[in-house]
Design a protein around this motif. Structure first.
Motif, mmCIF file in Angstrom:
data_model
loop_
_atom_site.group_PDB
_atom_site.id
_atom_site.type_symbol
_atom_site.label_atom_id
_atom_site.label_comp_id
_atom_site.label_asym_id
_atom_site.label_seq_id
_atom_site.Cartn_x
_atom_site.Cartn_y
_atom_site.Cartn_z
ATOM 1 N N UNK A 189 -1.265 -5.532 1.427
ATOM 2 C CA UNK A 189 -1.021 -7.028 0.665
ATOM 3 C C UNK A 189 -0.836 -6.549 -0.795
ATOM 4 N N UNK A 190 -1.388 -5.450 -1.042
ATOM 5 C CA UNK A 190 -1.286 -4.957 -2.524
ATOM 6 C C UNK A 190 -0.164 -3.980 -2.661
ATOM 7 N N UNK A 191 0.447 -4.089 -3.879
ATOM 8 C CA UNK A 191 1.651 -3.309 -4.175
ATOM 9 C C UNK A 191 1.029 -1.587 -4.660
ATOM 10 N N UNK A 192 1.475 -1.013 -3.561
ATOM 11 C CA UNK A 192 0.912 0.576 -3.875
ATOM 12 C C UNK A 192 2.099 1.277 -4.466
ATOM 13 N N UNK A 193 3.045 0.891 -5.006
ATOM 14 C CA UNK A 193 4.117 1.666 -5.313
ATOM 15 C C UNK A 193 3.836 2.347 -6.821
ATOM 16 N N UNK A 194 2.918 1.550 -7.318
ATOM 17 C CA UNK A 194 2.343 2.393 -8.515
ATOM 18 C C UNK A 194 1.037 2.836 -8.316
ATOM 19 N N UNK A 195 0.404 3.073 -9.513
ATOM 20 C CA UNK A 195 -1.092 3.687 -9.701
ATOM 21 C C UNK A 195 -1.871 2.457 -9.883
ATOM 22 N N UNK A 196 -2.509 2.113 -8.635
ATOM 23 C CA UNK A 196 -3.636 1.229 -8.763
ATOM 24 C C UNK A 196 -4.888 1.543 -8.446
ATOM 25 N N UNK A 197 -5.689 1.683 -9.246
ATOM 26 C CA UNK A 197 -7.024 1.926 -9.125
ATOM 27 C C UNK A 197 -8.182 0.880 -9.287
ATOM 28 N N UNK A 215 -9.369 -5.119 -7.092
ATOM 29 C CA UNK A 215 -10.178 -6.103 -6.617
ATOM 30 C C UNK A 215 -9.664 -7.012 -5.873
ATOM 31 N N UNK A 216 -10.443 -7.906 -5.178
ATOM 32 C CA UNK A 216 -10.067 -8.998 -4.262
ATOM 33 C C UNK A 216 -9.068 -9.956 -5.133
ATOM 34 N N UNK A 217 -9.492 -10.166 -6.385
ATOM 35 C CA UNK A 217 -8.718 -11.153 -6.896
ATOM 36 C C UNK A 217 -7.320 -10.715 -7.768
ATOM 37 N N UNK A 218 -7.099 -9.225 -7.558
ATOM 38 C CA UNK A 218 -5.635 -8.799 -7.704
ATOM 39 C C UNK A 218 -4.483 -9.484 -7.199
ATOM 40 N N UNK A 219 -3.586 -9.740 -7.826
ATOM 41 C CA UNK A 219 -2.520 -10.404 -7.396
ATOM 42 C C UNK A 219 -1.614 -9.634 -6.033
ATOM 43 N N UNK A 220 -1.605 -10.222 -5.162
ATOM 44 C CA UNK A 220 -0.873 -9.521 -3.778
ATOM 45 C C UNK A 220 0.808 -9.657 -4.095
ATOM 46 N N UNK A 221 1.221 -8.282 -3.694
ATOM 47 C CA UNK A 221 2.390 -8.112 -3.670
ATOM 48 C C UNK A 221 2.758 -7.115 -2.643
#
Length: 301
Positions: free
Chosen positions: A117-125, A128-134
């Motif tokens: 549900x998170x955008x993993x096209x970039x580096x995301x380290x 957290x659960x509050x991170x915007x879902x994309x």
């Protein structure tokens, strides 16, 4: 005695969970669209062959007494499926049908969601659960829509809700694609393995037993609000180190190729923060090398 419905009973996660459920005081109704005698063999669980994407089939069990639904059934991105309807029917429609049929009756729903549900096209380290879902694909989009449906109706029907976002599940008898599973399959045959980005990317893989631990702890969780919880191994590690460890454990002759090619799915480090799981679930995943060693032993059998 708590009465549990487990959807997707034939699946990788659900079939592993069954052994842990035997240790708590519960009755379990297994639901899957296909009957698998290997799953229900020598167990006391009831099984119903039901496709939950077809609401009329749920009528067969609408009068069953259910306290808790553990919803793991899903259409997985095992292969490139370009038709959104496949994911929609298997994930969104199925989830809505469960809510519409049992939402007023159950006390709690535990939903197996995904880091997709998170955008993993970039580096995301350290997401957290509050991170915007994309969501970056159809699968992630349908998991997010399902989450939103469950949250919306929890306010209407007043059931407790726990959403567990899993990342990189691996283990013996895995029927899902994944880096670790691929390493085992190729190295057992002494075949070469190519790792993109020179094997430097860090992911946070989680052993299926630890996923089951998170679900069991969610059953006991007392909370007055909806909970969304990241579930990972808590040990982000470079893929090169994982491959080298597996090769050594299997005494494989495979050649590990550290390619300069970019991974289309993960261009950098991608992993979730599991501090919340540690805090409210008292979740304690085992060391990844312990789990890899355990998996290596199981693959020898």
């Amino acid at each position: 005695m708590i009465k549990i419905m487990l959807t997707g009973a034939n699946g990788f996660l659900a079939s592993n969970l069954l052994d842990r459920l035997k240790k708590i005081n519960c009755e379990v109704l297994l639901i899957d669209k296909k009957k698998n005698n290997n799953i229900i063999k020598n167990r006391k669980y009831k099984f119903k062959k039901i496709d939950i994407s077809k609401k009329e089939q749920l009528k067969k069990i609408k009068n069953c007494e259910i306290d808790l639904i553990i919803h793991t059934a899903a259409v997985q991105p095992v292969k490139k499926i370009k038709d959104f309807k496949n994911f929609y029917d298997g994930n969104v429609k199925s989830t809505y049908n469960l809510i519409d049929t049992f939402g007023k009756k159950v006390n709690k729903i535990i939903y197996s969601s995904s880091f997709s549900i998170y955008n993993t096209n970039s580096s995301l380290k350290n997401i957290k659960e509050t991170y915007k879902s994309q969501p970056r694909n159809f699968y992630g989009l349908t998991k997010k829509i399902s989450e939103d449906l469950l949250i919306h109706f929890s306010k209407i029907f007043n059931y407790k809700l726990v959403i567990l976002r899993f990342d990189g599940i691996f283990g013996k008898n895995q029927n899902l694609p994944g880096f670790i599973n691929t390493c085992f399959q190729l190295m057992q045959k002494d075949k070469k393995i190519e790792i993109f980005n020179k094997g430097a990317n860090r992911r946070d893989h989680i052993y299926v037993d630890d996923c089951s631990q998170a679900i069991i702890k969610s059953i006991a969780l007392k909370s007055n609000k909806d909970e969304i919880i990241n579930i990972g191994g808590g040990q982000p590690i470079a893929q090169r180190k994982i491959a080298e460890f597996i090769k050594k454990k299997l005494n494989s002759k495979s050649k590990i190729i550290l390619s300069k090619k970019k991974n289309k799915n993960f261009s950098g480090d991608v992993y979730m923060n599991i501090d919340k799981a540690r805090k409210i679930l008292k979740f304690k995943p085992k060391d990844i090398f312990y789990n890899l060693n355990l998996m290596a032993k199981k693959n020898e059998k």
